[in-house]
Design a protein around this motif. Sequence first.
Motif, mmCIF file in Angstrom:
data_model
loop_
_atom_site.group_PDB
_atom_site.id
_atom_site.type_symbol
_atom_site.label_atom_id
_atom_site.label_comp_id
_atom_site.label_asym_id
_atom_site.label_seq_id
_atom_site.Cartn_x
_atom_site.Cartn_y
_atom_site.Cartn_z
ATOM 1 N N THR A 151 5.072 6.477 -4.996
ATOM 2 C CA THR A 151 3.712 6.281 -4.558
ATOM 3 C C THR A 151 2.606 7.256 -5.548
ATOM 4 O OG1 THR A 151 4.322 5.684 -2.356
ATOM 5 C CG2 THR A 151 1.904 6.445 -2.615
ATOM 6 N N ARG A 152 2.945 8.587 -5.487
ATOM 7 C CA ARG A 152 2.209 9.722 -5.976
ATOM 8 C C ARG A 152 2.208 9.487 -7.548
ATOM 9 N NH1 ARG A 152 1.133 13.966 -3.071
ATOM 10 N NH2 ARG A 152 1.271 15.613 -4.583
ATOM 11 N N ALA A 155 0.306 6.060 -8.589
ATOM 12 C CA ALA A 155 -1.376 6.228 -8.111
ATOM 13 C C ALA A 155 -1.799 7.052 -9.289
ATOM 14 C CB ALA A 155 -1.267 6.996 -6.982
ATOM 15 N N ASN A 166 -0.585 3.633 -2.068
ATOM 16 C CA ASN A 166 -0.231 4.416 -0.706
ATOM 17 C C ASN A 166 1.079 3.955 -0.151
ATOM 18 O OD1 ASN A 166 -2.994 5.906 -0.848
ATOM 19 N ND2 ASN A 166 -3.678 3.843 -0.871
ATOM 20 N N THR A 223 -6.039 6.796 -2.794
ATOM 21 C CA THR A 223 -4.757 6.431 -3.499
ATOM 22 C C THR A 223 -3.826 7.573 -3.648
ATOM 23 O OG1 THR A 223 -3.963 5.368 -5.482
ATOM 24 C CG2 THR A 223 -5.578 7.209 -5.981
ATOM 25 N N GLY A 224 -2.504 7.314 -3.696
ATOM 26 C CA GLY A 224 -1.416 8.387 -3.774
ATOM 27 C C GLY A 224 -1.180 9.149 -2.415
#
Length: 240
Positions: A151-152, A155, A166, A223-224
């Motif tokens: 996810t991170r 993003a 996310n 986001t992230g």
Amino acid sequence: MLERTFLITGASKGIGRAIAEQLAASGHQVVGIARRVEDSHFPGELIAADLSDTDSTIQALEGLKARYTFDGLVNNVGLVKPQGVVDVDLTSFDEVMKVNLHPALLATQALLPGMSERGWGRIVNISSLTVLGIRQRTSYAAAKAALISFTRGWALELAQTGITVNAIAPGPIETDLFRGGNPEGSSGEAAYIAAVPMGRLGKPHEVAAAATFLLSEQSSFITGQTLYVDGGASIGRSAF
């Protein structure tokens, strides 16, 4: 409100099914992938595919891409095999990692070109509270922690494309799968509830509400992030 088209993996039961229902109720088109599809009440199209098999997964995704223009993706399919650390075998470990991570990567790769071309997209990865530590979840917690890393990283890569990424980390949720191992009134249920400051289990629709928001127009500057939907268990918890 614009009608969007969303793909959900592991969509036939539990959290995936609840997300499908909420998205459909919000006016969106829903396509689900699941191992079994004997469900005439699914709020969209449900496609059968074995997401533990790479070839089956790729074939299903390619077929869906040819038929739909997807605006977003929920990577929900998962597999848990509880084992104490001394009992973890590499075959089971690899199976848990594969089912939780390979479909997420393959589905994201399949849908990204179209979303990038249109300059809009939403990806939600379903992780778990277990990433903060739980007994007998070496493989599952590692896989769900990897989803947060996905996810991170994604993003950051996609931050200027109009696509957000996310994660949601549910605490103990009252699904059929949960009830299979923790019947009402059992010591297992009591242990999970004791770890939740709100003093109850979560419901699938409560996770679905968070996912529906993160898939919406209104979440465009988020986001992230990983959102814990857990009744406060991530901030005040005992080991369960």
